[in-house]
Design an enzyme around this catalytic site. Structure first.
Site, PDB file in Angstrom:
ATOM      1  N   SER A 153      85.893 121.338  16.801  1.00  0.00           N
ATOM      2  CA  SER A 153      85.314 120.002  17.007  1.00  0.00           C
ATOM      3  C   SER A 153      85.247 119.769  18.510  1.00  0.00           C
ATOM      4  CB  SER A 153      86.246 118.978  16.345  1.00  0.00           C
ATOM      5  OG  SER A 153      86.066 117.711  16.911  1.00  0.00           O
ATOM      6  N   TYR A 166      94.471 115.140  14.522  1.00  0.00           N
ATOM      7  CA  TYR A 166      93.219 115.875  14.275  1.00  0.00           C
ATOM      8  C   TYR A 166      92.822 116.663  15.517  1.00  0.00           C
ATOM      9  CZ  TYR A 166      88.259 116.704  13.206  1.00  0.00           C
ATOM     10  OH  TYR A 166      87.029 117.286  13.005  1.00  0.00           O
TER      11      TYR A 166
END
Ligand code: NAP
Length: 245
Positions: A153, A166
């Site tokens: 990401s 995350y």
């Protein structure tokens, strides 16, 4: 968008596992791989969603997929080992694994992070990816050439406020990818990670509830990189984090 022309049948005869295959990017990757000739193994936690993808692949004339219902939060090391040996028995080898499933957890100020959500996020996004890789690699080494693909990401190489566990989990994902890629550099196994970029899915909507999703790339738009990394055209690519957009 990553520039690659997806040729008909470019994944013919390949056996490819996709995690998180029931929705979002994983669902689209499974459908696309099947359309290009692969036999796909659909792993996810919601059986009903996997069955819908299964039905869609059959309706589109694809090879019969396999379904592996598994919750990465609760799965044990033995579950992954058993799955890999079932794949080896059924197909002889595994050509590709797209490790796509992950959880967002919570977006919250750092000092407010709930320990349980931290633990779950690290378990699903890091430990499960490690256990999957460890179990699958012996079956992947039986293929002529194999591709292990992680999912990172934008917050996996630069930390961002409020993205807590995350973000940390995606840094770990990139680290794990690099360790395995270096170790298997001289082998038939290549190892890379995709950064999908902003893509219209349920996870993105949870992270950015006010955003108009029609302005974003769709999972279908970003498939060229997902196909490239599973096709023989990427045989000499390893150890990279590549942006899909
Ligand atoms: P999504 O639509 O929420 O899909 C996530 C998938 O992961 C679902 O199929 C979900 O299964 C599965 N999953 C979640 N927890 C699981 C568990 N414990 N065990 C098994 N499967 C589990 O999200 P997405 O946007 O497609 O995300 C795919 C990947 O891209 C993720 O790794 C995400 O971090 C990454 N990513 C996405 C974006 C974006 O803008 N969308 C940007 C950067 C990175 P169920 O449906 O059964 O819950």
């Amino acid at each position: 968008m990553f520039n690659y022309t997806m040729k008909d049948n470019c994944l013919a005869k390949k056996v490819i596992l996709v995690t998180g295959a029931g929705s979002g990017i994983g669902r689209q990757a499974a459908l696309t791989y099947a359309k290009l000739g692969a036999t796909v193994i659909l792993l996810g936690k919601t059986v009903q969603k996997l069955e819908q993808v299964y039905d869609e692949i059959i309706a589109n004339g694809g090879a019969e997929p396999a379904i592996v219902p598994l919750d990465l939060k609760g799965a044990t090391q033995q579950n992954y080992i058993d799955m890999s040996s079932t794949i080896a028995q059924q197909f002889g080898h595994l050509d590709g694994a797209l490790l796509n499933a992950s959880m967002l957890g919570e977006l919250t100020p750092y000092t407010h992070i709930h320990q349980q959500i931290w633990d779950d996020t690290i378990k699903v996004n890091v430990t499960a990816q490690h256990l999957l890789s460890q179990a699958l690699i012996p079956t992947m080494l039986k293929a002529d050439n194999a591709s292990l693909v992680f999912t990172s990401s934008g917050v996996g190489s630069k930390g961002r406020a409020y993205w807590g566990a995350y973000s940390v989990s995606k840094f770990a994902t990139e680290g794990l990818m690099q360790v395995i890629a270096d170790e298997y550099d001289e082998s038939n196994l290549r190892v890379n990670a995709i950064n999908p970029g902003a893509t219209a899915t349920a996870m993105r909507a949870t992270a950015y509830p006010a955003e108009d999703q029609s302005t974003l790339a769709t999972p279908e738009d970003i498939m060229p990189l997902y196909v490239y990394l599973m096709s023989d055209d990427s045989q000499n690519t390893t150890g990279q984090v590549i942006k899909a957009q």
